[in-house]
Scaffold this motif. Structure first.
Motif, PDB file in Angstrom:
ATOM      1  N   GLY A  56      77.460  47.116  39.359  1.00 36.47           N
ATOM      2  CA  GLY A  56      76.909  47.019  37.996  1.00 36.47           C
ATOM      3  C   GLY A  56      77.059  45.654  37.363  1.00 36.47           C
ATOM      4  N   GLY A  57      77.899  44.775  37.935  1.00 37.26           N
ATOM      5  CA  GLY A  57      78.059  43.431  37.399  1.00 37.26           C
ATOM      6  C   GLY A  57      77.055  42.485  38.045  1.00 37.26           C
ATOM      7  N   PHE A  58      77.491  41.256  38.292  1.00 40.08           N
ATOM      8  CA  PHE A  58      76.600  40.266  38.901  1.00 40.08           C
ATOM      9  C   PHE A  58      76.089  40.766  40.254  1.00 40.08           C
ATOM     10  CE2 PHE A  58      75.966  36.192  41.212  1.00 40.08           C
ATOM     11  CZ  PHE A  58      74.954  35.696  40.405  1.00 40.08           C
ATOM     12  N   LYS A  59      76.976  41.349  41.048  1.00 39.98           N
ATOM     13  CA  LYS A  59      76.544  41.948  42.320  1.00 39.98           C
ATOM     14  C   LYS A  59      77.566  42.993  42.794  1.00 39.98           C
ATOM     15  CE  LYS A  59      78.486  38.592  45.545  1.00 39.98           C
ATOM     16  NZ  LYS A  59      78.238  37.709  46.675  1.00 39.98           N
ATOM     17  N   PHE A  60      77.110  43.828  43.740  1.00 38.85           N
ATOM     18  CA  PHE A  60      78.016  44.833  44.324  1.00 38.85           C
ATOM     19  C   PHE A  60      79.041  44.113  45.194  1.00 38.85           C
ATOM     20  CE2 PHE A  60      78.966  47.069  48.306  1.00 38.85           C
ATOM     21  CZ  PHE A  60      79.645  48.179  47.811  1.00 38.85           C
ATOM     22  N   ILE A  61      80.263  44.535  45.088  1.00 43.60           N
ATOM     23  CA  ILE A  61      81.287  43.907  45.936  1.00 43.60           C
ATOM     24  C   ILE A  61      82.316  44.943  46.386  1.00 43.60           C
ATOM     25  CG2 ILE A  61      82.909  43.124  44.162  1.00 43.60           C
ATOM     26  CD1 ILE A  61      82.499  40.295  45.798  1.00 43.60           C
ATOM     27  N   LEU A  72      83.690  51.923  34.139  1.00 42.14           N
ATOM     28  CA  LEU A  72      84.830  51.267  33.500  1.00 42.14           C
ATOM     29  C   LEU A  72      84.466  50.948  32.046  1.00 42.14           C
ATOM     30  CD1 LEU A  72      85.866  48.764  36.306  1.00 42.14           C
ATOM     31  CD2 LEU A  72      87.277  50.641  35.445  1.00 42.14           C
ATOM     32  N   ASP A  73      83.299  50.314  31.895  1.00 46.78           N
ATOM     33  CA  ASP A  73      82.764  49.963  30.569  1.00 46.78           C
ATOM     34  C   ASP A  73      81.446  49.227  30.808  1.00 46.78           C
ATOM     35  OD1 ASP A  73      82.523  49.657  27.843  1.00 46.78           O
ATOM     36  OD2 ASP A  73      84.625  49.062  27.570  1.00 46.78           O
ATOM     37  N   ILE A  74      80.803  48.813  29.732  1.00 48.74           N
ATOM     38  CA  ILE A  74      79.572  48.030  29.912  1.00 48.74           C
ATOM     39  C   ILE A  74      79.939  46.570  30.183  1.00 48.74           C
ATOM     40  CG2 ILE A  74      78.067  49.551  28.564  1.00 48.74           C
ATOM     41  CD1 ILE A  74      78.449  47.625  26.190  1.00 48.74           C
ATOM     42  N   ASN A  75      79.011  45.827  30.761  1.00 48.17           N
ATOM     43  CA  ASN A  75      79.250  44.437  31.160  1.00 48.17           C
ATOM     44  C   ASN A  75      79.870  43.582  30.047  1.00 48.17           C
ATOM     45  OD1 ASN A  75      77.875  43.022  33.872  1.00 48.17           O
ATOM     46  ND2 ASN A  75      77.250  45.131  33.517  1.00 48.17           N
ATOM     47  N   LYS A  76      79.199  43.585  28.867  1.00 46.47           N
ATOM     48  CA  LYS A  76      79.660  42.653  27.816  1.00 46.47           C
ATOM     49  C   LYS A  76      81.047  43.013  27.281  1.00 46.47           C
ATOM     50  CE  LYS A  76      77.101  44.717  23.933  1.00 46.47           C
ATOM     51  NZ  LYS A  76      75.961  44.549  23.038  1.00 46.47           N
ATOM     52  N   ALA A  77      81.386  44.300  27.336  1.00 43.91           N
ATOM     53  CA  ALA A  77      82.707  44.713  26.830  1.00 43.91           C
ATOM     54  C   ALA A  77      83.832  44.370  27.811  1.00 43.91           C
ATOM     55  CB  ALA A  77      82.701  46.209  26.554  1.00 43.91           C
ATOM     56  N   GLY A 125      76.086  39.631  30.014  1.00 44.22           N
ATOM     57  CA  GLY A 125      76.220  40.078  28.616  1.00 44.22           C
ATOM     58  C   GLY A 125      75.444  41.353  28.332  1.00 44.22           C
ATOM     59  N   SER A 126      75.095  42.083  29.365  1.00 42.41           N
ATOM     60  CA  SER A 126      74.247  43.263  29.162  1.00 42.41           C
ATOM     61  C   SER A 126      75.058  44.513  28.781  1.00 42.41           C
ATOM     62  CB  SER A 126      73.461  43.550  30.437  1.00 42.41           C
ATOM     63  OG  SER A 126      74.331  44.075  31.403  1.00 42.41           O
ATOM     64  N   ASN A 127      74.304  45.581  28.480  1.00 44.48           N
ATOM     65  CA  ASN A 127      74.931  46.874  28.167  1.00 44.48           C
ATOM     66  C   ASN A 127      75.007  47.775  29.405  1.00 44.48           C
ATOM     67  OD1 ASN A 127      75.331  46.363  25.408  1.00 44.48           O
ATOM     68  ND2 ASN A 127      73.191  46.861  24.980  1.00 44.48           N
ATOM     69  N   ARG A 128      74.710  47.200  30.545  1.00 47.98           N
ATOM     70  CA  ARG A 128      74.728  47.959  31.805  1.00 47.98           C
ATOM     71  C   ARG A 128      76.182  48.345  32.166  1.00 47.98           C
ATOM     72  NH1 ARG A 128      72.974  45.297  36.976  1.00 47.98           N
ATOM     73  NH2 ARG A 128      73.597  43.514  35.746  1.00 47.98           N
ATOM     74  N   PRO A 129      76.376  49.571  32.630  1.00 48.48           N
ATOM     75  CA  PRO A 129      77.760  49.948  32.972  1.00 48.48           C
ATOM     76  C   PRO A 129      78.240  49.326  34.289  1.00 48.48           C
ATOM     77  CG  PRO A 129      76.274  51.786  33.368  1.00 48.48           C
ATOM     78  CD  PRO A 129      75.432  50.694  32.778  1.00 48.48           C
ATOM     79  N   VAL A 130      79.515  49.006  34.322  1.00 50.10           N
ATOM     80  CA  VAL A 130      80.159  48.551  35.563  1.00 50.10           C
ATOM     81  C   VAL A 130      80.987  49.727  36.074  1.00 50.10           C
ATOM     82  CG1 VAL A 130      81.842  46.953  36.562  1.00 50.10           C
ATOM     83  CG2 VAL A 130      80.242  46.142  34.836  1.00 50.10           C
ATOM     84  N   ASP A 168      93.703  39.639  44.429  1.00 47.03           N
ATOM     85  CA  ASP A 168      93.592  38.955  43.143  1.00 47.03           C
ATOM     86  C   ASP A 168      92.269  38.238  43.138  1.00 47.03           C
ATOM     87  OD1 ASP A 168      94.199  37.553  40.684  1.00 47.03           O
ATOM     88  OD2 ASP A 168      96.269  38.144  41.107  1.00 47.03           O
ATOM     89  N   THR A 169      91.369  38.649  42.279  1.00 46.34           N
ATOM     90  CA  THR A 169      90.037  38.064  42.298  1.00 46.34           C
ATOM     91  C   THR A 169      89.387  38.158  40.912  1.00 46.34           C
ATOM     92  OG1 THR A 169      87.943  38.039  43.520  1.00 46.34           O
ATOM     93  CG2 THR A 169      88.837  40.188  42.990  1.00 46.34           C
ATOM     94  N   ALA A 170      88.226  37.511  40.797  1.00 47.08           N
ATOM     95  CA  ALA A 170      87.440  37.621  39.558  1.00 47.08           C
ATOM     96  C   ALA A 170      86.131  38.315  39.886  1.00 47.08           C
ATOM     97  CB  ALA A 170      87.194  36.231  38.991  1.00 47.08           C
ATOM     98  N   TYR A 171      85.639  39.125  38.959  1.00 48.17           N
ATOM     99  CA  TYR A 171      84.359  39.815  39.173  1.00 48.17           C
ATOM    100  C   TYR A 171      83.405  39.374  38.062  1.00 48.17           C
ATOM    101  CZ  TYR A 171      80.957  43.555  39.918  1.00 48.17           C
ATOM    102  OH  TYR A 171      79.804  44.263  40.166  1.00 48.17           O
ATOM    103  N   LEU A 172      82.279  38.821  38.463  1.00 46.07           N
ATOM    104  CA  LEU A 172      81.339  38.264  37.488  1.00 46.07           C
ATOM    105  C   LEU A 172      80.541  39.364  36.788  1.00 46.07           C
ATOM    106  CD1 LEU A 172      79.951  35.146  39.397  1.00 46.07           C
ATOM    107  CD2 LEU A 172      81.687  35.208  37.609  1.00 46.07           C
ATOM    108  N   VAL A 173      80.540  39.292  35.456  1.00 42.34           N
ATOM    109  CA  VAL A 173      79.742  40.225  34.658  1.00 42.34           C
ATOM    110  C   VAL A 173      78.760  39.418  33.810  1.00 42.34           C
ATOM    111  CG1 VAL A 173      81.434  42.095  34.566  1.00 42.34           C
ATOM    112  CG2 VAL A 173      81.562  40.252  32.875  1.00 42.34           C
TER     113      VAL A 173
END
Lengths: 404, 138
Positions: free
Chosen positions: B107-112, B72-77, B30-35, B23-28
Motif C-alpha cells: 500500500g505504500g510506495f511499493k510492495f516489500i 496499519l493506517d493510511i499513507n499520510k498518517a 501523502g495519499s489516503n490509501r491504506p498501508v 531495521d529499515t525504512a518503508y516509503l509512503v
C-alpha cells in the motif's frame, strides 16, 4: 554393540499354538484398523518400507535412490505424500493445529499414497511377468482435540511468550528512542534517502540499515541478558517447549481408499484392476485409556479363491463389505491391555459364499525388558481357505536390545 | 562474466545467514490509501507470539501464530512513525529446528517483503525476532 543390538531388535515367536489345521491364510488379530497408507496396504508393503518424505529434497532423494538415479522405473517402492506438509506449509503453527474447521483438518491430514511392485518371483500373489501400481488417499473428516496436558502446556508457552514479547518490545523501543548513536544513524538514513530520491537499494542506505540492525541486536541481547524476569521466563519457556507433545483425544472420522492396477506383461494399454478398497473408520479415544472404534470396509478382489458351501475351492470376483467394532483398554500407566473386536462380513456379488462373522478377544501383558505375553481367542470368518474357524493363540514376544 | 565459485558460495551463505533483526525504512506517500501488514511464521509445527507498537500505541498484543493482513493506517498518517515488532519463536516441532518470519508491507510506495530466519540448536529452544520499520515520505 548396544547400538547394534538396538538396530537388530526384533521380536520372535517362542510359543505359538493355533487350533487351525491349515494356516496358509494369515490370521490377523487387528483387522479393525484403516491402513495408514492405502496404496501400500493394497500391494502388501510393510509399514517400515514406506517412504514418508517431509520435504521436496527428501522426496527427490528417495525417488532417485529407488529408480537407479532416474534411469529405471522403480520396481518395489511405496511412498506417502502429504502435500500440505511437503510444500512447507508456512503459517501452520501450533495455534492452527487444533483447528476444528473441516478445511483445516482436511488439508492438514490429507495423504496421497502410491506404490509400485515389479518382478518378485518369491511372492505368490503377484505375477512376476506383470507390473503393479496402486494409488490411494487418506484424510480425516474429523479429528480428536488436543489432550488436556497438550492444551495446558501450549497455553503456558503462549502466555510466557506473550509476556516476553511485550516486555522486549516495549523495553527495546524506549532503549532505541533514547540511544544517541541509533538516532544519529536514523537521521543519516533519512538524509541519504532524501538525497538519492528514495532509492532504498542505495548501498549507503543498505549499509546504514545493517549498522542499525546490528546495534538493535546488541541492545536487544543486552535487555534479554540483563532483565531477570525475561531471562527466567525464557528458561521456563524452554522447559515447557521441550516437554511439549501433541496428543489428541476425542471423536474422529477417517476416510481412506485406493486401487491397484495390474499391467499385464508390463504393457501400459493392457491393464486391469488387481484389487481395490475403501475404509471409513470412526470412533473415540479417551485419556482414561479406552478406545472405541468402528469401521466399514469395502474390498474388491478379482479372481479370488474361496470355498463354497460344499467346501469346494472356486475362483471368482469377490466384493466384500465389512462392518465392525472394536473396544480397547490400555491405560498409559498399566501393563495390561485388553481388546475385543467383532466384524460382520457380507460378500456382495456372490450368492455362493454366505455372510460370516468374526469375534476375537485379545489380552496383552507387558512383562518389561522387551517381553510381552499375548493371548487371543475367538472365531474367525467361515468359508475361508483354511479349515475350521477357531482362533486360539498364546504368544510370548521377546525383543533383543536395550532394556526399556 | 561468470561468477567465481567463491562468489557463488558467498551468495549461498548469505541466503542462509541467520537474521533475527530488521531495521529499515518503508516509503509512503501523502495519499489516503491504506498501508497493510501481514506476518507469516513457520516452520510447520512451531509456536510464535507477536507484539506490535506503532508510534507509541500498542496495536497488537500476544498474537498467536501468523498475522493476517490488516491495515496499519493510511499513507499520510504513517509518515514519520515507527513500527516495532517483536516475535518470540518457540521450537515446538519435532521435525525441524527452523524458525522463520516473513513480514509483508503493501500500500505504500511499493510492495516489500522481509524475512527473518534462525536455526535453533536444541529441541524447545526459542528465538526472538525484532524489527523496526520507519515510515518515511520524501
Amino acid at each position: 554393540m548396544k547400538n547394534l543390538c538396538t538396530l537388530l531388535t526384533c521380536c520372535i515367536l517362542l510359543n505359538t499354538a493355533f487350533s487351525q489345521v491349515d494356516d496358509t491364510a494369515k490370521v490377523k488379530l487387528d483387522l479393525l484398523r484403516a491402513p495408514a497408507s492405502p496404496a501400500a496396504n493394497l500391494l502388501g508393503f510393510a509399514t517400515s518400507d514406506i517412504e514418508k518424505p517431509t520435504d521436496i529434497s527428501a522426496f527427490m532423494a528417495s525417488l532417485q535412490s529407488s529408480s537407479g538415479n532416474n534411469s529405471i522405473l522403480p520396481s518395489n517402492y511405496a511412498v506417502d505424500l502429504a502435500p500440505f506438509w511437503l510444500f512447507r506449509a508456512k503459517g501452520l503453527t501450533t495455534d492452527k493445529m487444533d483447528s476444528k474447521k473441516f478445511s483445516d483438518v482436511f488439508r492438514q491430514t490429507f495423504v496421497f499414497s502410491t506404490a509400485v511392485r515389479g518382478a518378485d518371483s518369491t511372492s505368490k500373489e503377484y505375477n512376476p511377468a506383470n507390473f503393479y501400481n496402486s494409488f490411494g488417499i487418506k484424510f480425516s473428516i474429523k479429528r480428536g482435540a488436543f489432550s488436556r496436558q497438550t492444551t495446558e502446556t501450549l497455553d503456558t508457552i503462549n502466555l510466557l511468550a506473550s509476556q516476553v514479547a511485550a516486555d522486549v518490545n516495549a523495553t527495546l523501543k524506549s532503549t532505541l528512542d533514547s540511544n544517541a548513536a541509533y538516532q544519529l544513524l536514523a537521521e543519516e538514513r533519512r538524509n541519504r534517502i532524501r538525497e538519492n530520491g528514495g532509492n532504498m537499494n542505495d548501498p549507503q542506505v543498505l549499509a546504514i540499515n545493517k549498522k542499525m540492525a546490528a546495534l538493535q541486536e546488541e541492545l536487544r541481547n543486552g535487555i534479554v541478558a540483563q532483565k531477570e524476569l525475561i531471562h527466567s521466563r525464557l528458561a521456563l519457556l524452554k522447559t515447557k517447549a521441550e516437554a511439549f507433545r501433541i496428543e489428541r483425544f476425542g471423536f474422529f472420522i477417517d476416510l481412506a481408499g485406493g486401487a491397484t492396477l495390474e499391467y499385464v506383461d508390463k504393457i501400459f494399454s493392457q491393464s486391469n484392476v488387481h484389487n481395490a478398497g475403501a475404509w471409513l473408520t470412526f470412533g473415540a479415544n479417551y485419556e482414561s485409556g479406552w478406545t472405541l472404534l468402528g469401521i466399514t470396509r469395502y474390498l474388491f478382489n478379482p479372481k479370488k479363491a474361496f470355498a463354497d458351501n460344499a467346501g469346494l475351492l472356486k475362483t471368482g470376483d469377490v466384493s466384500t463389505f465389512d462392518a465392525g467394532a472394536r473396544i480397547i483398554y490400555n491405560h498409559p500407566k498399566s501393563k495390561f491391555a485388553l481388546s475385543g473386536e467383532g466384524i460382520y462380513r457380507s460378500v456382495l456379488n456372490n450368492d455362493i459364499v454366505d455372510p460370516s462373522w468374526r469375534l476375537v478377544v485379545n489380552a496383552e501383558y507387558d512383562l518389561g525388558n522387551n517381553q510381552r505375553l499375548t493371548f487371543a481367542f475367538g472365531r474367525h470368518f467361515s468359508g475361508m481357505v483354511t479349515r475350521g474357524n477357531v482362533i486360539a493363540a498364546l504368544n510370548f514376544l521377546k525383543g533383543f536390545g536395550n532394556r526399556r | 562474466m561468470a561468477k567465481s565459485a567463491k562468489s557463488i558460495a558467498k551468495t549461498i551463505d548469505a541466503a542462509f545467514e541467520e537474521k533475527t533483526t530488521l531495521d529499515t525504512a518503508y516509503l509512503v506517500d501523502g495519499s489516503n490509501r491504506p498501508v497493510t501488514l501481514e506476518i507469516i511464521v513457520g516452520a510447520p509445527g512451531q509456536t510464535a507470539v507477536t507484539d506490535m507498537i506503532l508510534g507509541d500505541e500498542p496495536i497488537l498484543r500476544g498474537k498467536k501464530g501468523s498475522v493476517n493482513e490488516f491495515t496499519l493506517d493510511i499513507n499520510k498518517a504513517l509518515n514519520g512513525k515507527k513500527l516495532h515488532i517483536t516475535t518470540v519463536m518457540i521450537d515446538t516441532s519435532r521435525d525441524t529446528n527452523n524458525v522463520e518470519s516473513i513480514i509483508r508491507l503493501r500500500g505504500g510506495f511499493k510492495f516489500i517483503e522481509y524475512e527473518l530466519f534462525k536455526v535453533v540448536k536444541n529441541e524447545g529452544d526459542n528465538a526472538i525476532f525484532t524489527s523496526v520499520i520507519e515510515f518515511f515520505k520524501l
